[in-house]
Motif scaffolding. Structure first.
Motif, short mmCIF file in Angstrom:
data_model
loop_
_atom_site.label_atom_id
_atom_site.label_comp_id
_atom_site.label_asym_id
_atom_site.label_seq_id
_atom_site.Cartn_x
_atom_site.Cartn_y
_atom_site.Cartn_z
N SER A 68 30.55 33.48 13.13
CA SER A 68 31.98 32.85 12.89
C SER A 68 31.27 31.58 12.13
O SER A 68 31.70 30.64 11.40
N TRP B 178 30.00 33.54 8.64
CA TRP B 178 30.56 34.33 7.57
C TRP B 178 32.39 34.00 7.72
O TRP B 178 32.76 33.87 8.61
N ARG C 79 34.91 34.91 6.30
CA ARG C 79 35.43 36.67 6.22
C ARG C 79 35.63 36.93 7.35
O ARG C 79 36.19 38.17 7.65
N MET C 80 35.02 36.25 8.11
CA MET C 80 34.95 36.89 9.70
C MET C 80 36.80 36.59 9.90
O MET C 80 37.52 35.77 10.33
N THR C 81 36.93 37.56 10.69
CA THR C 81 38.81 37.95 11.09
C THR C 81 38.84 37.74 12.82
O THR C 81 37.69 38.03 13.52
N GLY D 99 38.28 41.27 14.46
CA GLY D 99 36.65 41.39 14.61
C GLY D 99 36.07 40.88 15.67
O GLY D 99 35.57 41.17 16.35
N SER E 53 36.20 43.04 10.77
CA SER E 53 36.46 42.20 10.61
C SER E 53 36.68 42.60 8.62
O SER E 53 38.21 42.53 7.86
N ALA E 54 36.31 43.79 7.97
CA ALA E 54 35.86 44.20 6.59
C ALA E 54 37.60 45.00 7.21
O ALA E 54 38.37 44.77 5.60
N THR F 12 40.21 44.53 8.58
CA THR F 12 41.72 43.04 8.92
C THR F 12 41.98 42.26 8.19
O THR F 12 42.22 41.35 8.21
N ASN F 13 40.62 42.14 7.22
CA ASN F 13 40.65 40.93 6.23
C ASN F 13 41.63 40.41 5.34
O ASN F 13 42.37 40.32 4.47
N CYS F 14 41.37 39.19 6.04
CA CYS F 14 42.98 38.73 5.06
C CYS F 14 42.73 36.72 5.01
O CYS F 14 41.60 36.26 5.84
N VAL G 34 41.57 33.77 6.16
CA VAL G 34 41.64 33.37 7.50
C VAL G 34 42.44 31.40 7.65
O VAL G 34 41.25 30.32 6.69
#
Length: 488
Positions: free
Chosen positions: A417, A420, A422-424, A427, A470-471, A473-475, A477
């Protein structure tokens, strides 16, 4: 005056000193930020020594010397892994966590940091983190009480169960009132006392044998099976799994809430490099001293101890005047208290901030939250005492379980966290859940791959779960603009 009375007076004087610190800190504790994080005001040396003392616990004075005493030099792989983890966690996480947690509405706990990092509209991640903290810290606190029970049983001849209760009362007393400030400042004194003990005791043993070279020669003659890095005390070569398991202990540092709290509490982000240097020097000295106590302790005692974790206690009693022995044995009490208090504080913060506040007391005032935290300390202590009452428990075994659980559940989530963007949130939930559950299941299995220390597979699978989920569900953040800027 008998030697036992001199030792007892030393213990009483030590307890009185730390209670004075607790009362002073109580007067400075006004709200939850003060109680749980000391108002983010720790100087770098205080933060470093406090992190080290709260980390090492009775394990450094009982568990690691006991492992060296029983297994030999090969137990040093654990120390190598831990030292690497200390250095890497300070250099890769401390500054970023200090900055990010403050920018995210002054997040006091790791669950609060993760919740705000992903701007979640539900409390499930925060609650899941709080549950794992409570679960594994109960075992961690219990390990400290087990060490305290062994200490008081050996020194005063008390019944083990009574000794556990007495140790618990000592820890509760100043954690309850002073909070984080009391814990951190007493940790400085306790950390220095632990260092002193781990220098003096092996130095006296080595001196009695004519120096380091002569001591090592004597050990090679009397117990050659203990002098090899790559084989255990039976002469069997260490496999890759055994070495990886020992080195994997270092991964635990990335997810220990009571250690990461010191990262967040450093006075200024610019103080982190100084704190990291102090932490590295202190821990290196401690590991070397603990290994020397276990290895060379065999040269001083005529009998072989059935419980190697008592080697430090036995050496102190055999080598020193009761008054000096009292000071050195107080170092064990320091180690125990400096860790158990921190763990109780983090556990009470998880219960008060991440469970009670989220589900029950959303409108609770800061003063009331402090009261909830203090009651949580009492309740959690009682449960830990119950867990610790088994006199056959081993400090190292209990610590290993708790260390793995916390490291696998939180280490990958916190570390990723911080780097990265793009971590959700999904994730993070997957990582915490997979890491914690892996440790719970892996611990119950044995044979083949399952002989690897559960922290390693837990950490790897948690990181994999974070990246994969995360990949998927990526949106974008939704985080604070300041946090987005810091993340680049």
């Amino acid at each position: 005056m008998s030697g036992q009375w001199l030792v007892a007076l030393t213990f009483v004087g030590y307890l009185a000193f730390i209670l004075v610190i607790g009362v002073y800190a109580y007067q400075r504790t006004k709200d939850a930020s003060d109680y749980f994080l000391g108002g983010r005001s720790l100087p770098p040396a205080v933060a470093a020594l406090s992190a080290g003392a709260s980390d090492m616990s009775g394990w450094l004075l009982l568990g690691l010397p006991g492992a060296a005493y029983a297994v030999g030099l090969s137990s040093g792989w654990i120390a190598i892994g831990l030292f690497s983890g200390i250095v890497l966690s300070w250099t890769t996480m401390a500054r970023r966590l200090r900055v990010y947690s403050y920018e995210l509405d002054d997040a006091l706990t790791l669950p609060a940091y993760l919740h705000r990092r992903f701007n979640l509209g539900h409390p499930y991640l925060r609650t899941l983190c709080g549950i794992f903290i409570l679960l594994f810290f109960l075992f961690y606190v219990a390990s400290g009480l087990i060490a305290g029970g062994k200490l008081f049983e050996s020194v005063f001849g008390w019944d083990y169960r009574i000794a556990v209760v007495v140790g618990a009362l000592a820890v509760i007393s100043y954690t309850l009132f002073g909070g984080f400030l009391a814990v951190s400042w007493t940790d400085v004194f306790q950390g220095l006392l632990m260092s002193l003990a781990l220098v003096i005791v092996p130095a006296v043993v080595i001196s009695d044998e004519g120096g380091l070279a002569a001591s090592w020669h004597q050990l090679q003659q009397r117990a050659p099976e203990l002098t090899h890095w790559m084989s255990d005390n039976t002469g069997q070569a260490l496999g890759v799994a055994a070495i990886l398991s020992s080195l994997a202990w270092g991964l635990g540092y990335f997810g220990q809430p009571h250690i990461l709290a010191r990262f967040k509490a450093v006075r200024r982000p610019e103080d982190v490099p100084t704190a990291a240097l102090v932490a590295a020097v202190w821990s290196l000295a401690g590991f070397l001293g603990a290994m020397a106590v276990g290895l060379f302790g065999r040269l001083e005692l005529n009998q072989v101890l059935p419980d190697g974790e008592r080697i430090f206690i036995e050496l102190v009693g055999a080598l020193f005047h009761p008054l000096v022995a009292g000071v050195l044995l107080a170092a064990i009490l320091s180690a125990i208290m400096s860790t158990a208090d921190s763990q109780l504080l983090v556990s009470s913060a998880a219960l008060a901030e991440d469970i009670y506040h989220v589900w029950v007391g959303r409108e609770t005032s800061p003063e009331a939250m402090v009261k909830v935290g203090r009651w949580a300390v009492v309740g959690l202590s009682l449960i830990a005492v119950w867990v610790a009452l088994d006199p056959d428990s081993k400090v190292l075994d209990v610590v290993a379980y708790a260390w793995a659980g916390l490291g696998a559940a939180f280490g990958p989530a916190i570390l990723i966290s911080l780097y990265w963007s793009r971590m959700t949130g999904a994730g993070a939930i997957a990582g915490v859940l997979v890491g914690g559950v892996t440790v719970l299941i892996w611990r119950e299995l044995s044979g083949g791959i399952f002989d690897i220390y559960e922290l390693l597979p837990g950490f790897v699978l948690s990181a994999a779960a974070i990246v994969i989920v995360s990949a998927v569900t990526n949106c974008p953040v939704a985080v604070s603009s300041r946090h987005r800027e810091l993340m680049g």
